[in-house]
Design an enzyme around this catalytic site. Structure first.
Site, PDB file in Angstrom:
ATOM      1  N   GLY A  12       4.401  23.848  -4.085  1.00 14.33           N
ATOM      2  CA  GLY A  12       3.551  22.691  -3.765  1.00 14.33           C
ATOM      3  C   GLY A  12       2.092  23.003  -4.062  1.00 14.33           C
ATOM      4  O   GLY A  12       1.734  24.124  -4.446  1.00 14.33           O
ATOM      5  N   GLN A  13       1.258  22.003  -3.886  1.00 13.43           N
ATOM      6  CA  GLN A  13      -0.170  22.169  -4.184  1.00 13.43           C
ATOM      7  C   GLN A  13      -0.796  23.297  -3.354  1.00 13.43           C
ATOM      8  O   GLN A  13      -1.454  24.189  -3.892  1.00 13.43           O
ATOM      9  CB  GLN A  13      -0.927  20.879  -3.875  1.00 13.43           C
ATOM     10  N   ASP A  38      15.489  27.006   2.750  1.00 13.80           N
ATOM     11  CA  ASP A  38      15.506  25.540   2.695  1.00 13.80           C
ATOM     12  C   ASP A  38      15.109  25.004   4.069  1.00 13.80           C
ATOM     13  O   ASP A  38      15.767  25.298   5.072  1.00 13.80           O
ATOM     14  CB  ASP A  38      16.908  25.064   2.294  1.00 13.80           C
ATOM     15  N   LEU A  39      14.062  24.216   4.100  1.00 13.77           N
ATOM     16  CA  LEU A  39      13.589  23.704   5.386  1.00 13.77           C
ATOM     17  C   LEU A  39      14.550  22.683   6.000  1.00 13.77           C
ATOM     18  O   LEU A  39      14.347  22.264   7.139  1.00 13.77           O
ATOM     19  CB  LEU A  39      12.181  23.101   5.255  1.00 13.77           C
ATOM     20  N   TYR A  63       8.255  17.935   3.819  1.00 15.44           N
ATOM     21  CA  TYR A  63       8.766  16.720   3.176  1.00 15.44           C
ATOM     22  C   TYR A  63       7.548  15.810   2.997  1.00 15.44           C
ATOM     23  O   TYR A  63       7.007  15.299   3.981  1.00 15.44           O
ATOM     24  CB  TYR A  63       9.824  16.065   4.063  1.00 15.44           C
ATOM     25  N   THR A 103      -1.328  15.800   8.919  1.00 15.48           N
ATOM     26  CA  THR A 103      -1.880  14.739   8.072  1.00 15.48           C
ATOM     27  C   THR A 103      -2.698  13.710   8.850  1.00 15.48           C
ATOM     28  O   THR A 103      -2.460  13.487  10.051  1.00 15.48           O
ATOM     29  CB  THR A 103      -0.698  14.032   7.355  1.00 15.48           C
ATOM     30  N   ASP A 104      -3.609  13.046   8.139  1.00 17.71           N
ATOM     31  CA  ASP A 104      -4.331  11.912   8.720  1.00 17.71           C
ATOM     32  C   ASP A 104      -3.381  10.754   9.017  1.00 17.71           C
ATOM     33  O   ASP A 104      -3.725   9.839   9.758  1.00 17.71           O
ATOM     34  CB  ASP A 104      -5.454  11.445   7.774  1.00 17.71           C
ATOM     35  N   TYR A 127       6.844   9.078   7.676  1.00 15.74           N
ATOM     36  CA  TYR A 127       6.313  10.398   7.320  1.00 15.74           C
ATOM     37  C   TYR A 127       5.332  10.879   8.391  1.00 15.74           C
ATOM     38  O   TYR A 127       5.437  12.002   8.902  1.00 15.74           O
ATOM     39  CB  TYR A 127       5.635  10.321   5.947  1.00 15.74           C
ATOM     40  N   TRP A 152      -5.471  13.477   1.753  1.00 17.67           N
ATOM     41  CA  TRP A 152      -5.695  13.203   0.322  1.00 17.67           C
ATOM     42  C   TRP A 152      -5.788  14.503  -0.486  1.00 17.67           C
ATOM     43  O   TRP A 152      -6.790  14.765  -1.159  1.00 17.67           O
ATOM     44  CB  TRP A 152      -6.972  12.375   0.140  1.00 17.67           C
TER      45      TRP A 152
HETATM   46  N1  LIG Z   1      -0.487  15.876  -0.363  1.00 15.47           N
HETATM   47  C1  LIG Z   1      -1.267  15.241   0.496  1.00 15.47           C
HETATM   48  O1  LIG Z   1      -2.032  14.327   0.155  1.00 15.47           O
HETATM   49  C2  LIG Z   1      -1.265  15.663   1.940  1.00 15.47           C
HETATM   50  C3  LIG Z   1      -2.068  14.955   2.845  1.00 15.47           C
HETATM   51  C4  LIG Z   1      -2.079  15.360   4.179  1.00 15.47           C
HETATM   52  C5  LIG Z   1      -1.316  16.425   4.593  1.00 15.47           C
HETATM   53  N2  LIG Z   1      -0.524  17.082   3.705  1.00 15.47           N
HETATM   54  C6  LIG Z   1       0.281  18.207   4.182  1.00 15.47           C
HETATM   55  O2  LIG Z   1      -0.175  19.385   3.540  1.00 15.47           O
HETATM   56  C7  LIG Z   1       0.927  20.288   3.351  1.00 15.47           C
HETATM   57  C8  LIG Z   1       0.983  20.725   1.910  1.00 15.47           C
HETATM   58  O3  LIG Z   1       1.146  19.583   1.080  1.00 15.47           O
HETATM   59  P1  LIG Z   1       1.218  19.678  -0.504  1.00 15.47           P
HETATM   60  O4  LIG Z   1       0.398  18.554  -1.055  1.00 15.47           O
HETATM   61  O5  LIG Z   1       0.949  21.072  -0.930  1.00 15.47           O
HETATM   62  O6  LIG Z   1       2.746  19.322  -0.725  1.00 15.47           O
HETATM   63  P2  LIG Z   1       3.546  19.165  -2.091  1.00 15.47           P
HETATM   64  O7  LIG Z   1       2.672  19.511  -3.244  1.00 15.47           O
HETATM   65  O8  LIG Z   1       4.231  17.848  -2.057  1.00 15.47           O
HETATM   66  O9  LIG Z   1       4.632  20.320  -1.966  1.00 15.47           O
HETATM   67  C9  LIG Z   1       5.648  20.279  -1.018  1.00 15.47           C
HETATM   68  C10 LIG Z   1       6.297  21.629  -0.986  1.00 15.47           C
HETATM   69  O10 LIG Z   1       7.326  21.604  -0.008  1.00 15.47           O
HETATM   70  C11 LIG Z   1       8.511  22.081  -0.593  1.00 15.47           C
HETATM   71  N3  LIG Z   1       9.684  21.517   0.059  1.00 15.47           N
HETATM   72  C12 LIG Z   1       9.999  20.208   0.234  1.00 15.47           C
HETATM   73  N4  LIG Z   1      11.182  20.099   0.853  1.00 15.47           N
HETATM   74  C13 LIG Z   1      11.610  21.375   1.087  1.00 15.47           C
HETATM   75  C14 LIG Z   1      12.755  21.929   1.694  1.00 15.47           C
HETATM   76  N5  LIG Z   1      13.734  21.167   2.183  1.00 15.47           N
HETATM   77  N6  LIG Z   1      12.861  23.271   1.765  1.00 15.47           N
HETATM   78  C15 LIG Z   1      11.889  24.073   1.264  1.00 15.47           C
HETATM   79  N7  LIG Z   1      10.803  23.616   0.661  1.00 15.47           N
HETATM   80  C16 LIG Z   1      10.658  22.279   0.573  1.00 15.47           C
HETATM   81  C17 LIG Z   1       8.414  21.689  -2.044  1.00 15.47           C
HETATM   82  O11 LIG Z   1       9.329  22.431  -2.801  1.00 15.47           O
HETATM   83  P3  LIG Z   1       9.981  21.851  -4.164  1.00 15.47           P
HETATM   84  O12 LIG Z   1       8.945  22.077  -5.228  1.00 15.47           O
HETATM   85  O13 LIG Z   1      11.193  22.664  -4.330  1.00 15.47           O
HETATM   86  O14 LIG Z   1      10.257  20.384  -3.945  1.00 15.47           O
HETATM   87  C18 LIG Z   1       6.955  22.042  -2.309  1.00 15.47           C
HETATM   88  O15 LIG Z   1       6.812  23.446  -2.471  1.00 15.47           O
HETATM   89  C19 LIG Z   1       2.161  19.540   3.847  1.00 15.47           C
HETATM   90  O16 LIG Z   1       2.416  19.926   5.168  1.00 15.47           O
HETATM   91  C20 LIG Z   1       1.748  18.080   3.828  1.00 15.47           C
HETATM   92  O17 LIG Z   1       2.466  17.320   4.763  1.00 15.47           O
HETATM   93  C21 LIG Z   1      -0.508  16.743   2.383  1.00 15.47           C
END
Ligand SMILES: NC(=O)c1ccc[n+]([C@@H]2O[C@H](COP(=O)([O-])OP(=O)(O)OC[C@H]3O[C@@H](n4cnc5c(N)ncnc54)[C@H](OP(=O)(O)O)[C@@H]3O)[C@@H](O)[C@H]2O)c1
Length: 295
Positions: A12-13, A38-39, A63, A103-104, A127, A152
């Site tokens: 993920g990011q 696997d989560l 997720y 998250t917000d 979510y 974001w």
């Molecule tokens: N993105 C946003 O805008 C945002 C905003 C607020 C908060 N957040 C929070 O910030 C955190 C990081 O977000 P991000 O943007 O880095 O997320 P992301 O880029 O969507 O990446 C999600 C990660 O979770 C993994 N994942 C999903 N389901 C899984 C499972 N069942 N078992 C193991 N791994 C799993 C994905 O693996 P795969 O590559 O295998 O799918 C990926 O590595 C998260 O907690 C998110 O809720 C994000």
């Protein structure tokens, strides 16, 4: 001896940025991919913590499919709430501190001013609800957990708003972007830098330390999605920046409702940690430079 960090999520990011920056810190990171942990399987993830007995666990996987979570709510709940709770319980057992992200979207977005950590929650979608349940599960199970709410999130990797906007601009069609939803963009790189720089403090801090609990981290500056898109184009395309039309949230129906103004107030984190998130434009300029270097 280096701090022993167990990281869940490698693709993920935030996970990628943590891995990219870790070599610059005195940490020994064991990172588990989805195939390794696997989560959707809380017991297996908790067993990983018990086996490795790290100093700090960073949960960078979640997720994150906001619209799909409306229909896949059971899976989202397991991944975002049940498993984080199980990991947190294992952390408490082995004496590890924990960092997880929220998250917000735990907020309804109708407060009229930025949200502080103790403001009443009211997730507008499934979510956000599962992430809120995750916050509660983690804090109940592990007294040495930091829940970092952010918003974001963007980076030069994966699927995100910056990359989507640049792709759409490249296609040359008229662009209309939502102008009545406001928030604070956040670079995954800045989240990762914050966590890695604070890892030694977190690993050493006792339960009850103000470092733990809920904190907000987001880059500085509130903007609408349209304003953010304009910023992306100004920085990436300069004089070639396309016009961006304004639309309302109601003009773009989606399965999950979004908060209109979930803007996070980060002053608690700034006071407690002595860290001030930089303006989003500065962080965005680095992302754009990264994308150009990749091209
Ligand atoms: N993105 C946003 O805008 C945002 C905003 C607020 C908060 N957040 C929070 O910030 C955190 C990081 O977000 P991000 O943007 O880095 O997320 P992301 O880029 O969507 O990446 C999600 C990660 O979770 C993994 N994942 C999903 N389901 C899984 C499972 N069942 N078992 C193991 N791994 C799993 C994905 O693996 P795969 O590559 O295998 O799918 C990926 O590595 C998260 O907690 C998110 O809720 C994000």
């Amino acid at each position: 001896m280096s701090l022993r960090v167990l990281q869940f999520g490698t693709t993920g990011q935030v996970g990628l940025e943590l891995l990219r920056q870790a070599p610059a810190h005195d940490v020994a990171v064991t990172a588990l991919s989805r195939a390794q942990a696997d989560l959707a399987d809380p017991a297996a993830c908790a067993a990983g913590v018990r086996e490795l007995r790290p100093d700090l666990v960073v949960l960078a996987a979640a997720y994150t499919a906001v619209d799909l979570a409306e229909t896949e709510t059971a899976l989202a709940r397991t991944v975002n709430a049940q498993t984080p709770g199980a990991i947190a319980a294992a952390c408490a057992e082995v004496g590890a501190a924990m960092v997880t992200f929220s998250t917000d979207y735990v907020f309804a977005g109708d407060k009229g001013s930025p949200y502080v950590e103790d403001d009443p929650v009211g997730p507008p979608n499934a979510y956000g609800l599962t992430k809120l349940e995750g916050e509660r599960a983690v804090l109940a199970a592990c007294p040495r957990a930091l829940v970092l709410r952010t918003s974001w999130v963007v980076s030069a990797h994966g699927k995100n708003f910056v990359k989507t906007m640049l792709r759409l601009a490249g296609e040359g069609n008229p662009l209309n972007v939502v102008d009545d939803q406001f928030g604070r963009p956040t670079a995954a790189a800045d989240l990762a830098a914050f966590v890695l720089s604070q890892a030694p403090r977190l690993a050493a801090a006792p339960a009850g330390d103000p470092l733990f609990g809920v904190h907000h981290f987001a880059n500085a500056g509130e903007v609408s999605w349209r304003g953010f898109a304009q910023g992306v184009f100004e920085i990436a395309l300069g004089a070639q920046a396309p016009e961006v039309g304004a639309i309302a949230t109601a003009d773009r129906p989606s399965p999950a409702r979004r908060p209109l103004r979930g803007t996070l107030d980060t002053r608690r984190l700034e006071q407690v940690y002595g860290v001030t998130p930089r303006p989003w434009r500065e962080a965005l300029a680095e992302i754009v430079a990264d994308l150009k270097a990749q091209a």
